[in-house]
Design an enzyme around this catalytic site. Structure first.
Site, PDB file in Angstrom:
ATOM      1  N   ASP A 215       0.863  -1.165   0.000  1.00 31.27           N
ATOM      2  CA  ASP A 215       0.000   0.000   0.000  1.00 31.27           C
ATOM      3  C   ASP A 215       0.910   1.228   0.000  1.00 31.27           C
ATOM      4  OD1 ASP A 215      -2.209   1.663   0.105  1.00 31.27           O
ATOM      5  OD2 ASP A 215      -3.202   0.515   1.675  1.00 31.27           O
ATOM      6  N   TRP A 216       0.347   2.368  -0.364  1.00 33.13           N
ATOM      7  CA  TRP A 216       1.158   3.559  -0.585  1.00 33.13           C
ATOM      8  C   TRP A 216       1.778   4.049   0.730  1.00 33.13           C
ATOM      9  CZ3 TRP A 216      -0.236   1.308  -4.514  1.00 33.13           C
ATOM     10  CH2 TRP A 216      -0.100   1.798  -5.810  1.00 33.13           C
TER      11      TRP A 216
END
Length: 788
Positions: A215-216
């Site tokens: 995930d970012w």
């Protein structure tokens, strides 16, 4: 061509926020990724291309229809291809563990089988068009509180039987090409470093050949994440890999074969999406977001999933020719999508008021009580761009030397700075301007972290808006704001200049906007207006619900109660109206203290850009709202098997084990709910007969269903397994849907899923068949029709 170590590693971190780097030497082209739970937003976090806004995941899932899920995946692939996007970051297949989860609107259901089957169909629909899907978020990522540091503590059997099962189904039945590792820890180990989950289970036991990305900003380490099964760090070009990973390999902390495996998976993805070798062709005649094709698809998909929760004396569908009073803030400002990374820039968002007035002649529309505590960027043309005159604002960006970097028009009265800018240079200062189109008492303000100088009419104010520390992405997802009362003249210019923050992960980055709206009226006056409108109508349709304050990435709910005085609004209308229909514009459960005093309730989810048209079609019966609930609705706060989403000493214990949602209610671990999982009345009436068991591994069930109602209707025949072992919960084992004309019958067969007949033996570390039990044939667990 042989790549050296540094080049290999360089390809394993994003080149930008939403792209991966090309490499001419091996024929690798740029790979483009986009958020995608309710629409393919593209490469910009805000203010990007106009794209179609889909109904949210719980509404789509409520159709209990894998064919519809496949269609959604196919349409989203078309939206991706129109932008030359290769990877869509969805579906979200975490489960509805606690109804307080702020991001549940992105996820399908509380049930792992339903979630997995729908996800698999969605993935097939998308990947059949050559666009990669991304299963997220791996794993035990069911709430947002302290989401970057929380340790989800889940026993091994529950992890495998419940929370990993949707991922397993989507891998086994659809071969999803990518997955996303979550922000949280799982049993003390970061999801991005989960050797046990990522390597031993997903890549080992399941034989997964796809790619696992972070995930970012989720990746915290170098060697541990590389060895823990993570293949790609996002976003880029920074991050903990790069030169640090090269040095870790050189020190012997990471074997180069691990890097080679990551790269092989990346290149396999590139080949699958047409970004390796000869570039793929892109169709040129795809439907536009506001085309007639999209309108039909999105209206039908939304209306079909809507769920009739109550319908006394066949109040629904409404009769054409009746006088209808449409009441409520959600009627005039219908919430079409949740907050955070699921947001897109749609061509429009049709309100319920617009949908009803388009189909009926005798309709009155009355605004309702305030539903937000947090103001939103100006909408509906309250502010206009002083350059073009269009609804929205003008934003000018400057570097530290005062040189202008860009001037942009923002239709949504807000813009993202720093994440997806198209220019070289770092933004130091932003200037936002909008011209007020109304006169009189108004509230004007700004949104975004930084030092502000704001001029509105003759008033000038200087102040600083600081972050609260509520989540690492606060500058992007929930930035601070301020509004002030102003007496405005038509044409006044609201000018705000902000110096951006320069510290932290999101330095020189954030969401900024101008806020403007007419000063609110008193609740008493609003209720009086609603009562007058209801008293003169044949039917009052009250639209209530939640907003992006409750259903959003980064923030969980604290209650299931409707915000503001909406309950009082329903009570007041029900006391004055001949008949009262309540439309619930929310993706997740809400409390309904007025339930017994209204005639009908339609749960409408977050219905996307065609939402108002879909609600109108459902209320009038033009499209049957044939949905079945995908989440159990508790009768009160704290009355669900899993409730708290607040970690204790950093840990969130999944203490209910496999007894989440309906499983716990059925076992008596929580009180009787207001509405059971699987509940939904549609517009038919049903009898079940000749229910039989078909032996096999696993067994199936056949039954005859007869529509005793007056309208053609769609029935969802549900089969649940109730094991003999009290430590094993009841669970959905299969379902089949059938559409039957009034007075007609249909013979249906429901095949149970073999994965629902197994349990994880923690002693042997292997699967074994569940003990014997009963099969329940039901229209939802609150309406069981037969037991075998």
């Amino acid at each position: 061509m042989t790549l050296d170590l540094a080049t290999k590693v360089a390809l394993l971190t994003g080149a930008s926020t939403f792209t991966l780097a090309p490499h001419d030497g091996i024929g690798l082209h740029e790979i483009r990724l986009s958020d995608g739970p309710t629409g393919v937003r593209g490469l910009k976090f805000s203010g990007g291309r106009v794209v179609a806004l889909f109904p949210n995941a719980t509404l789509l899932a409520s159709a209990w229809d894998t064919t519809a899920a496949y269609e959604v995946g196919r349409i989203l692939a078309e939206e991706a291809l129109a932008q030359r996007v290769h990877v869509v970051l969805g579906p979200t297949i975490n489960l509805h563990r606690s109804p307080l989860g702020g991001r549940l609107f992105e996820a399908y259901s509380e049930d792992p089988l339903l979630t997995g089957k729908l996800a698999a169909a969605y993935v097939r629909g998308m990947q059949d068009q050559g666009v990669a899907a991304c299963l997220k978020h791996l794993v035990a990522n069911e709430s947002e509180t302290e989401r970057n540091t929380v340790d989800s503590v889940v026993d091994e059997a529950t992890l495998r039987e419940v929370y990993l099962l949707p991922f397993e189904i989507a891998v086994e039945e659809a071969d999803a090409w990518t997955m996303m590792a979550a922000y949280n820890d799982v049993n003390g180990v970061a999801a991005t470093e989960q050797r046990h989950v990522n390597n031993e289970i997903v890549k080992g036991e399941w034989g997964y050949r796809g790619l696992i990305m972070s995930d970012w900003f989720a990746t915290r380490t170098t060697a541990a994440s590389a060895n823990g099964g993570l293949d790609l760090v996002m976003p880029g070009p920074g991050g903990p890999w790069g030169r640090a990973l090269v040095e870790a390999v050189e020190r012997g902390e990471v074997d180069e074969s691990v890097i080679d495996d990551h790269l092989e998976r990346l290149l396999r993805l590139a080949g699958r999406v047409g970004a390796l070798g000869t570039p793929r062709d892109y169709p040129a005649d795809l439907p536009a977001p506001d085309s007639a094709v999209r309108k039909e698809q999105l209206t039908r998909l939304a209306a079909t999933g809507m769920t009739v929760l109550r319908n006394e004396d066949d109040t629904l569908p409404l009769t054409r020719g009746a006088r209808i009073a449409v009441i409520g803030r959600h009627a005039v400002q219908t919430i079409a999508m949740g907050g955070g990374s699921a947001q897109v820039n749609p061509p429009y968002q049709a309100s319920v008021a617009e949908g009803m007035t388009a189909l009926l002649d005798e309709v009155t529309v009355t605004d309702g009580v305030e539903v937000r505590t947090r103001p939103v960027p100006a909408r509906g043309g309250f502010l206009t761009d002083p350059v073009s005159g269009r609804p929205g604002i003008r934003v000018r960006l400057f570097d530290a030397d005062g040189a202008e970097l860009e001037s942009r028009y923002c239709a949504q009265s807000s813009t993202m700075v720093g994440m997806d800018d198209d220019f070289d240079g770092v933004v130091h200062t932003a200037e936002l301007t909008g011209r007020v189109t109304v006169a009189g008492p108004v509230e004007l303000g700004v949104l975004g972290a930084g030092a502000w100088s704001v001029s509105a009419g003759r008033q000038t104010m200087d102040y600083r808006l600081d972050l609260t520390g509520n989540g690492f992405a606060e500058p992007v997802l929930t930035p601070p704001l301020r509004v002030d009362p102003v007496t405005a003249a038509e044409g006044d210019l609201l000018t705000a200049r902000v110096e951006l923050l320069t510290d932290g992960t999101f330095a020189n980055t954030g969401l900024f906007g101008l806020i403007g709206h007419v000063a609110p009226r008193s609740t008493v006056d609003v209720l009086d207006d609603a009562v007058r409108a209801a008293a003169t109508a044949d039917v009052a349709v009250v639209v209530v619900g939640l907003t992006e304050e409750q259903e959003t990435e980064s923030v969980d709910k604290s209650t299931l109660a409707l915000p503001g005085a909406q309950d009082a609004l329903v009570e007041a209308v029900a006391g004055a109206a001949r008949r009262t229909v309540v439309v619930v514009n929310a993706a997740t459960p809400v409390l309904m203290p007025w339930l017994s005093r209204v005639d009908a309730v339609l749960w409408a989810g977050l219905p996307g850009q065609e939402g108002g048209h879909a609600v109108a079609a459902a209320l009038l019966g033009d499209i049957e709202p044939a949905g079945r609930l995908v989440t159990t609705f508790p009768a009160a706060d704290e009355k669900s098997p899993a409730w708290s989403v607040t970690p204790v000493d950093g840990k969130l214990a999944y203490a209910e084990g496999p007894f989440l949602g309906y499983r716990g209610h059925y076992a008596g671990r929580a009180p009787e709910p207001a509405f059971w999982f699987g509940h939904g009345l549609g517009y038919g009436a049903w009898e079940y007969s000749d229910v039989r068991l078909i032996d096999g591994e696993p067994p199936s069930v056949t039954a005859t269903v007869t529509n005793t109602g007056t309208r053609t209707s769609r029935e969802v025949v549900q089969v649940y397994l109730r094991p003999d072992d009290p430590e094993q919960p009841v669970r959905l084992a299969g379902w089949t849907a059938v559409t039957v004309a009034p007075g007609e019958s249909a013979r249906v067969t429901v095949a149970t899923d073999a994965r629902m007949w197994r349990v994880w033996n923690t002693t042997t570390g292997d699967w074994e068949r569940a003990s014997g039990g009963q099969l329940l044939i039901a229209r939802g667990l609150g309406d069981i029709r037969a037991t075998l």
